[in-house]
Motif scaffolding. Structure first.
Motif, PDB file in Angstrom:
ATOM      1  N   ARG A 156       0.648  -1.186   0.054  1.00  0.00           N
ATOM      2  CA  ARG A 156       0.018  -0.156   0.021  1.00  0.00           C
ATOM      3  C   ARG A 156       0.875   1.194   0.042  1.00  0.00           C
ATOM      4  O   ARG A 156       1.717   1.464   0.797  1.00  0.00           O
ATOM      5  CB  ARG A 156      -0.892  -0.001   1.167  1.00  0.00           C
ATOM      6  N   LYS A 157       0.480   2.077  -1.166  1.00  0.00           N
ATOM      7  CA  LYS A 157       1.509   3.262  -1.007  1.00  0.00           C
ATOM      8  C   LYS A 157       0.831   4.576  -0.150  1.00  0.00           C
ATOM      9  O   LYS A 157      -0.424   4.701   0.071  1.00  0.00           O
ATOM     10  CB  LYS A 157       1.216   3.909  -2.466  1.00  0.00           C
ATOM     11  N   LYS A 158       1.931   5.145   0.685  1.00  0.00           N
ATOM     12  CA  LYS A 158       1.614   6.049   1.549  1.00  0.00           C
ATOM     13  C   LYS A 158       0.764   7.277   0.888  1.00  0.00           C
ATOM     14  O   LYS A 158       1.079   7.461  -0.142  1.00  0.00           O
ATOM     15  CB  LYS A 158       2.690   6.732   2.142  1.00  0.00           C
ATOM     16  N   LYS A 159      -0.196   7.898   1.564  1.00  0.00           N
ATOM     17  CA  LYS A 159      -0.805   8.857   0.996  1.00  0.00           C
ATOM     18  C   LYS A 159       0.098  10.454   1.464  1.00  0.00           C
ATOM     19  O   LYS A 159       0.354  10.286   2.939  1.00  0.00           O
ATOM     20  CB  LYS A 159      -2.112   9.426   1.809  1.00  0.00           C
ATOM     21  N   ARG A 160       0.386  10.979   0.384  1.00  0.00           N
ATOM     22  CA  ARG A 160       1.266  12.440   1.114  1.00  0.00           C
ATOM     23  C   ARG A 160       0.237  13.437   1.408  1.00  0.00           C
ATOM     24  O   ARG A 160      -0.648  13.542   0.812  1.00  0.00           O
ATOM     25  CB  ARG A 160       2.092  12.995  -0.385  1.00  0.00           C
ATOM     26  N   MET A 161       0.592  13.903   2.390  1.00  0.00           N
ATOM     27  CA  MET A 161      -0.302  15.204   2.929  1.00  0.00           C
ATOM     28  C   MET A 161       0.353  16.426   2.597  1.00  0.00           C
ATOM     29  O   MET A 161       1.467  16.896   2.923  1.00  0.00           O
ATOM     30  CB  MET A 161      -0.559  14.962   4.396  1.00  0.00           C
ATOM     31  N   ILE A 162      -0.037  16.924   1.550  1.00  0.00           N
ATOM     32  CA  ILE A 162       0.376  18.366   1.142  1.00  0.00           C
ATOM     33  C   ILE A 162      -0.587  19.432   1.467  1.00  0.00           C
ATOM     34  O   ILE A 162      -1.547  19.526   0.916  1.00  0.00           O
ATOM     35  CB  ILE A 162       0.708  18.420  -0.344  1.00  0.00           C
ATOM     36  N   LEU A 163      -0.232  20.218   2.461  1.00  0.00           N
ATOM     37  CA  LEU A 163      -0.980  21.365   2.884  1.00  0.00           C
ATOM     38  C   LEU A 163      -1.045  22.309   1.909  1.00  0.00           C
ATOM     39  O   LEU A 163       0.039  23.002   1.492  1.00  0.00           O
ATOM     40  CB  LEU A 163      -0.698  21.888   4.139  1.00  0.00           C
ATOM     41  N   GLU A 164      -2.324  22.703   1.216  1.00  0.00           N
ATOM     42  CA  GLU A 164      -2.021  23.771   0.251  1.00  0.00           C
ATOM     43  C   GLU A 164      -2.252  25.102   0.823  1.00  0.00           C
ATOM     44  O   GLU A 164      -2.660  25.569   1.751  1.00  0.00           O
ATOM     45  CB  GLU A 164      -3.389  23.771  -0.741  1.00  0.00           C
ATOM     46  N   LEU A 165      -1.178  25.960   0.569  1.00  0.00           N
ATOM     47  CA  LEU A 165      -1.013  27.404   1.186  1.00  0.00           C
ATOM     48  C   LEU A 165      -1.927  28.234   0.481  1.00  0.00           C
ATOM     49  O   LEU A 165      -1.795  28.068  -1.028  1.00  0.00           O
ATOM     50  CB  LEU A 165       0.400  27.948   1.117  1.00  0.00           C
ATOM     51  N   THR A 166      -2.499  29.123   1.165  1.00  0.00           N
ATOM     52  CA  THR A 166      -3.455  30.041   0.142  1.00  0.00           C
ATOM     53  C   THR A 166      -2.766  31.434  -0.243  1.00  0.00           C
ATOM     54  O   THR A 166      -1.917  31.831   0.420  1.00  0.00           O
ATOM     55  CB  THR A 166      -4.703  30.338   1.042  1.00  0.00           C
ATOM     56  N   LYS A 167      -3.405  31.974  -1.099  1.00  0.00           N
ATOM     57  CA  LYS A 167      -3.125  33.396  -1.438  1.00  0.00           C
ATOM     58  C   LYS A 167      -1.614  33.554  -1.782  1.00  0.00           C
ATOM     59  O   LYS A 167      -0.859  34.312  -1.002  1.00  0.00           O
ATOM     60  CB  LYS A 167      -3.544  34.378  -0.240  1.00  0.00           C
ATOM     61  N   LYS A 168      -1.029  32.733  -2.518  1.00  0.00           N
ATOM     62  CA  LYS A 168       0.314  32.725  -3.018  1.00  0.00           C
ATOM     63  C   LYS A 168       0.362  32.943  -4.229  1.00  0.00           C
ATOM     64  O   LYS A 168      -0.578  32.497  -5.146  1.00  0.00           O
ATOM     65  CB  LYS A 168       1.231  31.512  -2.289  1.00  0.00           C
ATOM     66  N   TRP A 169       1.461  33.274  -4.668  1.00  0.00           N
ATOM     67  CA  TRP A 169       1.730  33.603  -6.239  1.00  0.00           C
ATOM     68  C   TRP A 169       1.495  32.270  -6.915  1.00  0.00           C
ATOM     69  O   TRP A 169       0.957  32.378  -7.780  1.00  0.00           O
ATOM     70  CB  TRP A 169       3.193  34.429  -6.523  1.00  0.00           C
ATOM     71  N   PHE A 170       2.023  31.236  -6.414  1.00  0.00           N
ATOM     72  CA  PHE A 170       2.108  29.990  -7.102  1.00  0.00           C
ATOM     73  C   PHE A 170       0.466  29.523  -7.055  1.00  0.00           C
ATOM     74  O   PHE A 170       0.419  28.157  -7.545  1.00  0.00           O
ATOM     75  CB  PHE A 170       3.162  29.019  -6.572  1.00  0.00           C
ATOM     76  N   ASP A 171      -0.381  30.077  -6.412  1.00  0.00           N
ATOM     77  CA  ASP A 171      -1.720  29.507  -6.739  1.00  0.00           C
ATOM     78  C   ASP A 171      -2.163  29.479  -8.174  1.00  0.00           C
ATOM     79  O   ASP A 171      -2.831  28.548  -8.614  1.00  0.00           O
ATOM     80  CB  ASP A 171      -2.736  30.582  -6.234  1.00  0.00           C
ATOM     81  N   PHE A 172      -1.414  30.314  -8.826  1.00  0.00           N
ATOM     82  CA  PHE A 172      -1.527  30.472 -10.325  1.00  0.00           C
ATOM     83  C   PHE A 172      -1.519  28.952 -10.875  1.00  0.00           C
ATOM     84  O   PHE A 172      -2.081  28.489 -11.890  1.00  0.00           O
ATOM     85  CB  PHE A 172      -0.276  31.312 -10.784  1.00  0.00           C
ATOM     86  N   PHE A 173      -0.357  28.095 -10.416  1.00  0.00           N
ATOM     87  CA  PHE A 173       0.160  26.876 -11.102  1.00  0.00           C
ATOM     88  C   PHE A 173      -1.156  25.872 -10.671  1.00  0.00           C
ATOM     89  O   PHE A 173      -1.175  24.871 -11.307  1.00  0.00           O
ATOM     90  CB  PHE A 173       1.425  26.287 -10.313  1.00  0.00           C
ATOM     91  N   ASN A 174      -2.022  26.189  -9.692  1.00  0.00           N
ATOM     92  CA  ASN A 174      -2.822  25.262  -9.418  1.00  0.00           C
ATOM     93  C   ASN A 174      -4.168  25.551  -9.825  1.00  0.00           C
ATOM     94  O   ASN A 174      -5.229  24.703  -9.552  1.00  0.00           O
ATOM     95  CB  ASN A 174      -3.233  25.029  -7.533  1.00  0.00           C
ATOM     96  N   LYS A 175      -4.359  26.597 -10.572  1.00  0.00           N
ATOM     97  CA  LYS A 175      -5.643  26.999 -11.050  1.00  0.00           C
ATOM     98  C   LYS A 175      -6.053  26.000 -12.242  1.00  0.00           C
ATOM     99  O   LYS A 175      -5.220  25.577 -12.960  1.00  0.00           O
ATOM    100  CB  LYS A 175      -5.448  28.410 -11.886  1.00  0.00           C
ATOM    101  N   GLN A 176      -7.204  25.859 -12.392  1.00  0.00           N
ATOM    102  CA  GLN A 176      -7.986  24.980 -13.415  1.00  0.00           C
ATOM    103  C   GLN A 176      -7.080  24.988 -14.645  1.00  0.00           C
ATOM    104  O   GLN A 176      -6.960  24.287 -15.603  1.00  0.00           O
ATOM    105  CB  GLN A 176      -9.563  24.977 -13.518  1.00  0.00           C
ATOM    106  N   GLU A 177      -7.085  26.714 -15.102  1.00  0.00           N
ATOM    107  CA  GLU A 177      -6.629  26.901 -16.532  1.00  0.00           C
ATOM    108  C   GLU A 177      -5.305  26.289 -16.697  1.00  0.00           C
ATOM    109  O   GLU A 177      -4.896  25.803 -17.526  1.00  0.00           O
ATOM    110  CB  GLU A 177      -6.698  28.358 -16.536  1.00  0.00           C
ATOM    111  N   SER A 178      -4.298  26.667 -15.646  1.00  0.00           N
ATOM    112  CA  SER A 178      -3.161  26.284 -15.827  1.00  0.00           C
ATOM    113  C   SER A 178      -3.046  24.722 -15.764  1.00  0.00           C
ATOM    114  O   SER A 178      -2.308  24.107 -16.846  1.00  0.00           O
ATOM    115  CB  SER A 178      -2.267  26.767 -14.630  1.00  0.00           C
ATOM    116  N   LEU A 179      -3.744  24.000 -15.143  1.00  0.00           N
ATOM    117  CA  LEU A 179      -3.606  22.425 -14.928  1.00  0.00           C
ATOM    118  C   LEU A 179      -4.163  21.886 -16.211  1.00  0.00           C
ATOM    119  O   LEU A 179      -3.426  21.025 -16.963  1.00  0.00           O
ATOM    120  CB  LEU A 179      -4.459  21.712 -13.769  1.00  0.00           C
ATOM    121  N   ALA A 180      -5.043  22.548 -16.995  1.00  0.00           N
ATOM    122  CA  ALA A 180      -5.660  22.025 -18.034  1.00  0.00           C
ATOM    123  C   ALA A 180      -4.573  22.133 -19.279  1.00  0.00           C
ATOM    124  O   ALA A 180      -4.577  21.380 -20.141  1.00  0.00           O
ATOM    125  CB  ALA A 180      -6.874  22.971 -18.636  1.00  0.00           C
ATOM    126  N   ILE A 181      -3.907  23.338 -19.237  1.00  0.00           N
ATOM    127  CA  ILE A 181      -2.626  23.586 -20.257  1.00  0.00           C
ATOM    128  C   ILE A 181      -1.636  22.462 -19.900  1.00  0.00           C
ATOM    129  O   ILE A 181      -1.370  21.711 -20.998  1.00  0.00           O
ATOM    130  CB  ILE A 181      -2.117  24.898 -20.109  1.00  0.00           C
TER     131      ILE A 181
END
Ligand SMILES: C[S@@+](CC[C@H](N)C(=O)[O-])C[C@H]1O[C@@H](n2cnc3c(N)ncnc32)[C@H](O)[C@@H]1O
Length: 501
Positions: A256-281
């Motif tokens: 069984r592979k471990k679940k990685r817990m990544i806490l999403e930080l809010t209101k950061k410049w890199f929110d841009f990378f998590n946006k649906q539009e960026s992920l779609a590209i």
């Protein structure tokens, strides 16, 4: 815990093989009928019960044989969205069967899918070698069969989707199981389960099975090396086939592979990378790259403009070693916060500086997606990166809608950026890029199709009113490439890559 689940299954009423396989028309007509007719052979019942508890939506299988395990896992998975199975397709002939085993399995299982109205493009069988290097099956037959990573459709599927359950039942001898583990580990979702079988020990089974001791060694080696990423593991010495004595036992390995817990930080410049539009590209351009049929597996890769690392796993899934760079310290910090295991392989480097990447040396592939148009001086970047490139330069960038032979400087707007890294950026024309690349690479190509995303025009010049960004992909190479997906000229019209599913 896996061990408890297995104990519970041992106490439950078993499904008979007839119950499992009748609806697939698999109770007859293949070389493994003796197992079907035996009440003693609980192997497929065990596989069914384990798979069923996972409620998988996506399953990958290595080693289809006659489709018995595929049928079992499909019956156990009413929520299935994608099932992919690969096999060398030589096993039938080896057992004196009149048909190619993978064709046989596909036909029987697709008939079952038709009755259940399961779309056939979601249940896929491929003739492919899962192993890296010059290796085939247990006796190393089948080395001539195409590798999975040389089949564009498989690369598209396996790099795009993460799998909930992966059943590894291909090559058992030598490092076969270990190699398959290494491959599929990258394809397994966090929290997902790997199942393998035939973990026979050398002492008891050395004279009976050619793989005795070797599968077990692969299991221990892999689980030791990946301890930090494993949540739970178990060797279950209970599933069995015929004959009825101890030689019928087929010990399963479960990881069984471990679940990685990544806490999403809010209101950061890199929110841009998590946006649906960026992920779609990102998704569209990686799917497109996978479709090109280029030799990308097991290569050294320099990834520039890596952002917070959303593209890296594409190459990880292909067994590459990757060095990533980005000019923004906050991107690199966020990348390493998400992926501490990448420490030492991600650096802050500014592509605006001369000799910026020389210290990293040469790579088979330089990957520069989504970065060139961020720079004031794209010619400097192309020149610098050519020093790092041994074989292939992969470029994706926003371009000018018209082929006007210029860099077309633009002042940075504030789209998504609170503070642009470069005040002046560019929208280089396609013809300018091709000319510039030809200074460093003898073979330069555009692609016959564009990624399946609205930022990639298929008619040129692109209508400026229709597009905020006009994007394009280029491939530059030190060697001639004869892929039907590439064209040496600048096309006035391109196809759109069709979705794989
Ligand atoms: C034990 S059988 C699989 C049985 C099947 N999973 C079932 O339970 O119904 C192993 C299969 O893996 C295939 N195989 C062996 N080495 C392989 C490789 N390198 N790549 C793909 N398939 C391989 C064999 O040809 C054979 O068909």
């Amino acid at each position: 815990m896996i061990a408890e689940t297995c104990k519970t299954i041992e106490l439950e009423k078993s499904l008979s093989n007839i119950e499992l396989f009748e609806e697939f028309d698999l109770t007859d007509g293949h070389p493994w009928v003796s197992n079907i007719n035996s009440n003693h052979a609980n192997y497929y019942n065990c596989l069914y019960k384990i798979a069923n508890r996972e409620k998988p939506r996506r399953i990958l299988e290595l080693g289809t044989a006659f489709g018995l395990s595929a049928a079992t896992m499909l019956k156990a998975s009413p929520n299935i969205e994608l099932f992919v199975s690969l096999d060398l397709g030589i096993y039938g002939e080896q057992l004196g069967f009149s048909q190619n085993n993978i064709d046989f399995a596909r036909t029987r299982i697709h008939q079952w899918c038709c009755h259940r109205k399961i779309p056939l493009n979601r249940i896929r069988f491929y003739r492919a070698n899962s192993q890296p290097g010059v290796v085939g099956d247990n006796e190393n037959f089948g080395v001539e069969i195409r590798k999975w990573y040389d089949i564009p459709d498989l690369v598209r599927l396996l790099t795009h989707y993460e799998f909930d359950v992966i059943f590894v039942d291909g090559k058992h001898t030598d490092d076969g199981l270990y190699n398959d583990f290494v491959t599929v580990w990258q394809l397994l979702r966090d929290g997902g389960l790997i199942i393998c079988d035939d973990l026979h020990d050398e002492k008891t089974y050395g004279k009976i099975f050619s793989w005795a001791g070797q599968t077990l060694e692969s299991f221990h080696r892999f689980t030791n090396e990946h301890k930090a990423e494993i949540d739970d593991q178990y060797i279950w010495n209970y599933p069995r086939v015929m004959p009825m004595d101890y030689t019928g036992l087929r010990p399963f390995g479960l990881i069984r592979k471990k679940k990685r817990m990544i806490l999403e930080l809010t209101k950061k410049w890199f929110d841009f990378f998590n946006k649906q539009e960026s992920l779609a590209i990102i998704q569209a351009r990686q799917d497109h790259l996978a479709s090109l049929g280029l030799d990308l597996s097991y290569k050294s890769v320099l990834e520039v403009g890596c952002g917070i690392g959303k593209d890296t796993c594409f190459f990880e899934k292909l067994g590459c070693t990757i060095h990533s760079t980005d000019s923004r310290p906050e991107n690199v910090a966020e990348y390493l916060r998400r992926r501490p295991d990448r420490k030492g392989f991600v650096d802050i480097v500014d592509l605006n500086c001369s000799n910026s990447h020389v210290k990293f040396g040469k790579f088979n592939i330089v990957y520069c997606y989504g970065t060139l148009h961020q720079l004031e001086n794209p010619s400097q970047c192309l020149k610098e990166l050519s020093k790092n490139c041994k074989d292939l330069f992969l470029l994706e960038t926003c371009v000018n809608s018209l082929d006007n032979g210029n860099i077309n400087s633009v002042y940075a707007d504030d789209q998504g950026e609170d503070k642009p890294f470069n005040e002046i950026k560019c929208r280089p024309a396609r013809d300018w890029i091709m000319q510039e690349l030809k200074k460093y690479y003898p073979y330069v190509y555009c692609t016959r199709t564009q990624p399946a995303h609205s930022d990639y025009p298929i008619i040129w010049p692109a209508n400026r009113e229709e597009f905020i960004n006009t994007r394009c992909v280029f491939v530059a190479s030190k060697r001639v490439l004869c892929h039907p997906t590439l064209i040496p000229d600048i096309p006035q019209s391109q196809g759109r890559l069709e979705p794989i599913i």
